[in-house]
Write an enzyme that holds these catalytic residues in place. Structure first.
Site, PDB file in Angstrom:
ATOM      1  N   GLN A 179      -4.033  -6.657   4.438  1.00 47.79           N
ATOM      2  CA  GLN A 179      -3.263  -6.156   3.288  1.00 47.79           C
ATOM      3  C   GLN A 179      -3.303  -7.212   2.169  1.00 47.79           C
ATOM      4  O   GLN A 179      -4.298  -7.898   2.062  1.00 47.79           O
ATOM      5  CB  GLN A 179      -1.821  -5.796   3.690  1.00 47.79           C
ATOM      6  CG  GLN A 179      -1.718  -4.566   4.588  1.00 47.79           C
ATOM      7  CD  GLN A 179      -2.095  -4.840   6.024  1.00 47.79           C
ATOM      8  OE1 GLN A 179      -1.540  -5.713   6.669  1.00 47.79           O
ATOM      9  NE2 GLN A 179      -3.025  -4.097   6.556  1.00 47.79           N
ATOM     10  N   GLY A 195      -8.639  -2.452   7.177  1.00 52.90           N
ATOM     11  CA  GLY A 195     -10.042  -2.059   7.356  1.00 52.90           C
ATOM     12  C   GLY A 195     -10.869  -3.102   6.639  1.00 52.90           C
ATOM     13  O   GLY A 195     -10.885  -3.146   5.408  1.00 52.90           O
ATOM     14  N   HIS A 196     -11.474  -3.999   7.400  1.00 51.88           N
ATOM     15  CA  HIS A 196     -12.232  -5.104   6.808  1.00 51.88           C
ATOM     16  C   HIS A 196     -13.728  -4.876   7.062  1.00 51.88           C
ATOM     17  O   HIS A 196     -14.166  -4.852   8.199  1.00 51.88           O
ATOM     18  CB  HIS A 196     -11.767  -6.444   7.402  1.00 51.88           C
ATOM     19  CG  HIS A 196     -10.350  -6.796   7.027  1.00 51.88           C
ATOM     20  ND1 HIS A 196      -9.763  -7.979   7.353  1.00 51.88           N
ATOM     21  CD2 HIS A 196      -9.428  -6.104   6.302  1.00 51.88           C
ATOM     22  CE1 HIS A 196      -8.519  -8.001   6.874  1.00 51.88           C
ATOM     23  NE2 HIS A 196      -8.300  -6.873   6.236  1.00 51.88           N
ATOM     24  N   LYS A 229     -11.636  -9.216   1.755  1.00 53.79           N
ATOM     25  CA  LYS A 229     -11.204 -10.323   2.623  1.00 53.79           C
ATOM     26  C   LYS A 229     -12.127 -10.470   3.832  1.00 53.79           C
ATOM     27  O   LYS A 229     -12.463 -11.578   4.238  1.00 53.79           O
ATOM     28  CB  LYS A 229      -9.758 -10.087   3.109  1.00 53.79           C
ATOM     29  CG  LYS A 229      -8.741 -10.016   1.993  1.00 53.79           C
ATOM     30  CD  LYS A 229      -7.365  -9.647   2.506  1.00 53.79           C
ATOM     31  CE  LYS A 229      -7.241  -8.223   3.009  1.00 53.79           C
ATOM     32  NZ  LYS A 229      -7.382  -7.171   1.997  1.00 53.79           N
ATOM     33  N   ASP A 259      -7.988  -4.455   0.178  1.00 52.08           N
ATOM     34  CA  ASP A 259      -9.390  -4.070   0.042  1.00 52.08           C
ATOM     35  C   ASP A 259     -10.136  -4.898  -1.001  1.00 52.08           C
ATOM     36  O   ASP A 259     -11.047  -4.415  -1.681  1.00 52.08           O
ATOM     37  CB  ASP A 259      -9.513  -2.565  -0.295  1.00 52.08           C
ATOM     38  CG  ASP A 259      -8.802  -1.708   0.737  1.00 52.08           C
ATOM     39  OD1 ASP A 259      -8.820  -2.084   1.919  1.00 52.08           O
ATOM     40  OD2 ASP A 259      -8.234  -0.669   0.356  1.00 52.08           O
TER      41      ASP A 259
HETATM   42  P1  GDP Z   1     -10.873  -5.937   2.809  1.00 50.96           P
HETATM   43  O1  GDP Z   1      -9.914  -4.964   3.392  1.00 50.96           O
HETATM   44  O2  GDP Z   1     -10.232  -6.867   1.843  1.00 50.96           O
HETATM   45  O3  GDP Z   1     -11.673  -6.679   3.843  1.00 50.96           O
HETATM   46  O4  GDP Z   1     -11.903  -5.064   1.958  1.00 50.96           O
HETATM   47  P2  GDP Z   1     -12.604  -3.662   2.404  1.00 50.96           P
HETATM   48  O5  GDP Z   1     -13.657  -3.963   3.385  1.00 50.96           O
HETATM   49  O6  GDP Z   1     -11.574  -2.663   2.763  1.00 50.96           O
HETATM   50  O7  GDP Z   1     -13.177  -3.179   1.017  1.00 50.96           O
HETATM   51  C1  GDP Z   1     -14.097  -3.928   0.317  1.00 50.96           C
HETATM   52  C2  GDP Z   1     -15.368  -3.078   0.131  1.00 50.96           C
HETATM   53  O8  GDP Z   1     -16.178  -3.690  -0.831  1.00 50.96           O
HETATM   54  C3  GDP Z   1     -16.215  -3.024   1.385  1.00 50.96           C
HETATM   55  O9  GDP Z   1     -16.883  -1.786   1.392  1.00 50.96           O
HETATM   56  C4  GDP Z   1     -17.206  -4.156   1.206  1.00 50.96           C
HETATM   57  O10 GDP Z   1     -18.431  -3.952   1.893  1.00 50.96           O
HETATM   58  C5  GDP Z   1     -17.417  -4.105  -0.275  1.00 50.96           C
HETATM   59  N1  GDP Z   1     -17.707  -5.408  -0.913  1.00 50.96           N
HETATM   60  C6  GDP Z   1     -17.182  -6.631  -0.638  1.00 50.96           C
HETATM   61  N2  GDP Z   1     -17.613  -7.534  -1.537  1.00 50.96           N
HETATM   62  C7  GDP Z   1     -18.431  -6.869  -2.377  1.00 50.96           C
HETATM   63  C8  GDP Z   1     -19.174  -7.242  -3.556  1.00 50.96           C
HETATM   64  O11 GDP Z   1     -19.148  -8.403  -4.005  1.00 50.96           O
HETATM   65  N3  GDP Z   1     -19.880  -6.245  -4.178  1.00 50.96           N
HETATM   66  C9  GDP Z   1     -19.912  -4.964  -3.723  1.00 50.96           C
HETATM   67  N4  GDP Z   1     -20.606  -4.054  -4.403  1.00 50.96           N
HETATM   68  N5  GDP Z   1     -19.227  -4.571  -2.629  1.00 50.96           N
HETATM   69  C10 GDP Z   1     -18.503  -5.507  -1.982  1.00 50.96           C
HETATM   70  P1  IMO Z   2      -6.685  -4.186   4.129  1.00 50.87           P
HETATM   71  O1  IMO Z   2      -6.392  -5.289   5.106  1.00 50.87           O
HETATM   72  C1  IMO Z   2      -5.151  -1.270   1.301  1.00 50.87           C
HETATM   73  C2  IMO Z   2      -1.180   0.373   2.159  1.00 50.87           C
HETATM   74  C3  IMO Z   2      -1.076   1.847   2.495  1.00 50.87           C
HETATM   75  C4  IMO Z   2       0.302   2.151   1.936  1.00 50.87           C
HETATM   76  C5  IMO Z   2       1.086   0.883   2.257  1.00 50.87           C
HETATM   77  C6  IMO Z   2       1.918   0.957   3.530  1.00 50.87           C
HETATM   78  O2  IMO Z   2      -7.887  -3.388   4.490  1.00 50.87           O
HETATM   79  O3  IMO Z   2      -6.700  -4.697   2.725  1.00 50.87           O
HETATM   80  P2  IMO Z   2       1.287   0.915   6.121  1.00 50.87           P
HETATM   81  O4  IMO Z   2       0.425   1.840   6.932  1.00 50.87           O
HETATM   82  O5  IMO Z   2       0.827  -0.515   6.142  1.00 50.87           O
HETATM   83  O6  IMO Z   2       2.732   1.035   6.440  1.00 50.87           O
HETATM   84  O7  IMO Z   2       1.120   1.448   4.608  1.00 50.87           O
HETATM   85  O8  IMO Z   2       0.118  -0.152   2.398  1.00 50.87           O
HETATM   86  N1  IMO Z   2      -2.123  -0.394   3.003  1.00 50.87           N
HETATM   87  C7  IMO Z   2      -3.309  -0.840   2.583  1.00 50.87           C
HETATM   88  N2  IMO Z   2      -3.965  -0.650   1.417  1.00 50.87           N
HETATM   89  N3  IMO Z   2      -5.691  -2.059   2.244  1.00 50.87           N
HETATM   90  C8  IMO Z   2      -5.033  -2.283   3.404  1.00 50.87           C
HETATM   91  O9  IMO Z   2      -5.462  -3.168   4.332  1.00 50.87           O
HETATM   92  C9  IMO Z   2      -3.810  -1.627   3.635  1.00 50.87           C
HETATM   93  N4  IMO Z   2      -2.933  -1.602   4.664  1.00 50.87           N
HETATM   94  C10 IMO Z   2      -1.901  -0.849   4.259  1.00 50.87           C
HETATM   95  O10 IMO Z   2      -2.090   2.579   1.858  1.00 50.87           O
HETATM   96  O11 IMO Z   2       0.242   2.275   0.538  1.00 50.87           O
HETATM   97 MG    MG Z   3      -9.652  -2.875   3.608  1.00 53.22          MG
END
Ligand code: GDP
Ligand code: IMO
Ligand code: MG
Length: 426
Positions: A224, A40-41, A16, A13
């Protein structure tokens, strides 16, 4: 043309999806190389928010060919729902390709993920319960069913019936659950999913290598992150794939000599969902403030994320593990209102300080983080477009990260939207 890898450097998270989307403007192809719908991107474009689980984050651009690589595990109903969601928002998904060698997630994988977590009790991993671990386990045990098997009903049926025999013994006799309904699975997978998925199935390795020889730009999008890596993460609190850069080669079929850039994505603080060690965790009001300001709830599962200060010890290790050429530091704006901000530069173990990740997991559970402290900037940076226009204290923070790690920070996130990134020209 060489390929670029985007990889998470913490516990996921990091942003990416957003950085992949930003870079996709200059790419031709975006490939997901591992993981599944545990990811979840999030991408925010104008007033639309997309939360992608399986489809690569480049899909929003009409010029991009998005590829689900051989290293991914695919849950077909989630994939089809995601495609429908994208189409309903006006996104063209007709160029989406899926590797014939990717493995499938079947209903019993979800069931086993749920039950084994329950059996672990207080030692549970906190998985996303998406069947990821059980699907990769079957892949390693060579009883997995692949995307290409959807094209051959006879093979699919033979494999499913063989695997059902073993799984049913475990499900009914060990876990006291109902047996697998093979007829229902055959009907859903072969009659409902296969006709819709078949046109997308391809020889992804051939496609990617032809594209490389045609000088196409390829981005390999990690899901991840480094410390959720099965080999290099905080085992057993990890996922069951290899998000690290080496996994990008395996999960796409592109060899290391084709990789020219490896961009590590680091949140300007750290979050983690699920169980496991977290040396810089803040279990106080500051931690809650990070949750609140950063909206730190899982994109996918809605779970509250654990939060803490940036950890340069972890990042140093991530640089080694991934050969990072540069960093993107995201969510710097979340720290706007903090009086002071901290970077962990070492771990104290038994009275001694080290800047290396301990090789024994028990130590990581008990280390005391050693911090460098910085004045906050106490002003909103969300409208900053040029790195030079950041407040001095924000620049001090970013420059110090780059200095400690000896790696350039080339992007700074100042908000969730596509254009809210200060790019540093080197
Ligand atoms: P990912 O799994 O690495 O793609 O990241 P996620 O989407 O799960 O979580 C990142 C969260 O931060 C999302 O809600 C994005 O919209 C938000 N986000 C990404 N970059 C920024 C930033 O520079 N500032 C803020 N405030 N939010 C951001
Ligand atoms: P993105 O791509 C954050 C974590 C789960 C758990 C561990 C194992 O959005 O960054 P799994 O279901 O993969 O066997 O769970 O990995 N986990 C993540 N945490 N971002 C993710 O994906 C994750 N995908 C799995 O919370 O601790
Ligand atoms: Mg994510």
């Amino acid at each position: 043309m060489p390929a670029t890898i985007v990889v998470g450097t913490q516990w996921g998270d990091e942003g990416k999806g957003k950085i992949t989307d930003l870079l996709a403007g200059e790419m031709d192809i975006v490939v997901r190389y591992q993981g599944g719908h545990n990811a979840g991107h999030t991408i925010v474009v104008d007033d639309q928010t997309f939360a992608l689980q399986l489809v690569p984050s480049g899909i929003l651009y009409s010029h991009i060919t998005a590829v689900i690589g051989n290293g991914v595990v695919v849950e077909p109903s989630v994939l089809l729902d995601e495609i429908s969601m994208l189409e309903s928002k006006g996104i063209d998904t007709s160029k989406l390709k899926i590797s014939s060698n990717a493995h499938l997630i079947l209903p019993y994988h979800l069931e086993i993920d749920r039950i084994t977590e329950r059996y672990l009790g207080k030692n549970k991993l906190g998985t996303t319960k998406r069947g990821i671990g059980p699907s990769y386990a079957d892949k390693a045990a060579r009883i997995g069913i692949r995307v290409q098997d959807l094209l051959d009903p006879k093979i699919f049926k033979t494999k499913l019936e063989a695997v059902a025999k073993e799984k049913n013994t475990i499900l009914t006799r060990v876990y006291n659950q109902l047996p697998i309904d093979t007829e229902e699975i055959l009907d859903k997978f072969l009659n409902e999913y296969a006709p819709k998925i078949a046109p997308m199935i391809c020889d992804s390795v051939d496609f990617l290598h032809n594209s490389l020889s045609e000088n196409k730009n390829i981005l390999l999008e990690g899901a991840q992150a480094t410390f959720l890596d099965l080999d290099h993460g905080t085992y057993p609190y990890v996922t069951s794939s290899n998000p690290t850069a080496g996994g990008a080669c395996v999960g796409s079929g592109i060899g290391p000599m084709h990789i020219s850039r490896v961009i590590g994505i680091a949140k300007s603080y750290v979050t983690r969902v699920g169980s496991g060690p977290f040396p810089t965790e803040l279990e106080d009001e500051l931690g809650d403030l990070l949750v609140q300001k950063g909206h730190e709830y899982g994109t996918n599962t809605g779970r509250k994320r654990r939060t803490g200060w940036l950890d340069a010890v972890m990042l140093k290790h991530a640089i080694r593990l991934n050969s990072l050429s540069e960093l993107a530091v995201t969510k710097l704006d979340v720290l706007d209102d903090f009086e002071t901000v901290k970077i962990c530069v070492g771990y104290e173990i038994d009275g001694k300080t080290t800047d290396k990740m301990p090789y024994h997991q028990s130590d990581l559970h008990h280390v005391k983080a050693v911090y460098e402290e910085f004045d906050g900037w106490n002003t909103s940076i969300s409208k900053v477009e040029d790195y030079n226009d950041l407040p001095d204290q924000a620049k001090v923070y970013i420059n110090r990260i780059s200095e400690i790690l000896s790696v350039p920070v080339n992007f700074v996130g100042v908000g969730p939207k596509r254009n809210q990134v200060a790019v540093i020209a080197n």
